[in-house]
Design an enzyme around this catalytic site. Structure first.
Site, PDB file in Angstrom:
ATOM      1  N   HIS A 168       0.831  -1.207   0.000  1.00 32.17           N
ATOM      2  CA  HIS A 168       0.000   0.000   0.000  1.00 32.17           C
ATOM      3  C   HIS A 168       0.865   1.258   0.000  1.00 32.17           C
ATOM      4  O   HIS A 168       0.527   2.253  -0.650  1.00 32.17           O
ATOM      5  CB  HIS A 168      -0.928   0.005   1.221  1.00 32.17           C
TER       6      HIS A 168
ATOM      7  N   HIS B 131       1.658  -3.594   9.303  1.00 32.59           N
ATOM      8  CA  HIS B 131       3.085  -3.474   8.990  1.00 32.59           C
ATOM      9  C   HIS B 131       3.814  -2.797  10.146  1.00 32.59           C
ATOM     10  O   HIS B 131       3.201  -2.119  10.981  1.00 32.59           O
ATOM     11  CB  HIS B 131       3.306  -2.645   7.720  1.00 32.59           C
TER      12      HIS B 131
END
Length: 279
Positions: free
Chosen positions: A198, A240
């Site tokens: 992303h 993440h």
């Protein structure tokens, strides 16, 4: 002639001793031999004894030198390098900071009520909506300049998916332990964390929009904010670590430079559309 000559006396001595010959040192008398044995050895003789003797002082010095060098070697093996200490420290800070920022990882997290909004931002940076939207706009566009920009954007998105997948499969860094695997449309490589796809897509799309679309200043500010929010949402959702997002931004920035270098012109666009039957 005497009864017993020297030769006869020697023969009798040999017979009495069983036929053995007694050798006498004629060069030195017995008194000189005793004095030589009682005298201290010369420096040269001491050096020869030290070299020949198995338990000599030289061997002891060698053993002591080797024993004194062993602790130094062990210390060098046990003590890690400065680079290793720095990397471990950065990794520990990364994990600690990522866990502190993961305030939307679950519904029970401090900011668990904002989780639906973060998941909506997550979908806005997903690859499937980006590729699907680009294809739709490419088919509906009538402008040659617009089709050229959209085609290069499509190729950039495909390049991003391929490169991120390769890096994830090579690094194989697991996602944070506080992550909840409820992501939208995941693939096999999505179980790995480094880098953030992303983040790479957001940086790539942000640079693309700012350089190839005529936008007003408020819209340009919104594009930059969207890029930052997408990266922050990845950490807040627990998807993440911080380093995954930072390296993702860097990778997306470099990917755009590669796309600019390999930019397809309008003539190449017409050939591409004819090959795919779009024109």
């Amino acid at each position: 002639m005497p009864a017993h000559s020297p030769k006869s006396r020697n023969r009798e001595r040999e017979l009495k001793s069983g036929g053995r010959l007694d050798f006498l040192v004629l060069s030195k008398p017995p008194a000189a031999l005793q004095r030589a044995a009682s005298e201290p050895p010369s420096p040269r003789h001491r050096a020869v004894q030290q070299l020949e003797g198995p338990g000599s002082g030289l061997g002891l010095r060698r053993d002591s030198a080797s024993s004194s060098s062993q602790p130094d070697d062990d210390c060098m093996k046990l003590n890690p390098s400065l680079l290793g200490i720095a990397l471990r420290s950065l990794l520990a800070i990364d994990l600690w900071l990522s866990k502190c920022l993961g305030v939307c990882a679950t519904e029970d997290s401090p900011w668990g009520s904002a989780r639906p909004i973060m998941k909506l931002i997550e979908v806005s940076g997903h690859g499937i909506p980006w590729i699907g939207g680009t294809l739709y706009c490419l088919c509906k566009s009538d402008s040659t300049a617009g089709q050229e920009v959209l085609l290069n954007l499509l190729l950039a998105l495909i390049l991003d998916l391929v490169l991120v997948g390769i890096v994830k499969s090579l690094v194989r860094r697991r996602r944070p332990t506080h992550n909840k695997m409820d992501m939208f449309a995941t693939f096999s490589v999505d179980r790995y964390s480094f880098p953030s796809g992303h983040a790479t897509r957001a940086a790539l799309g942000g640079r693309f929009f700012l350089n190839h679309l005529v936008l007003a200043v408020p819209l340009r500010v919104l594009v930059v904010l969207w890029v930052c929010i997408v990266g922050l949402s990845r950490v807040m959702l627990g998807r993440h670590n911080v380093t995954d997002v930072v390296c993702g931004f860097s990778m997306g920035y470099l990917q755009y430079s590669l796309v600019e270098y390999m930019w397809l012109s309008s003539s190449n666009l017409q050939t591409f559309l004819r090959l795919w039957g779009l024109k």
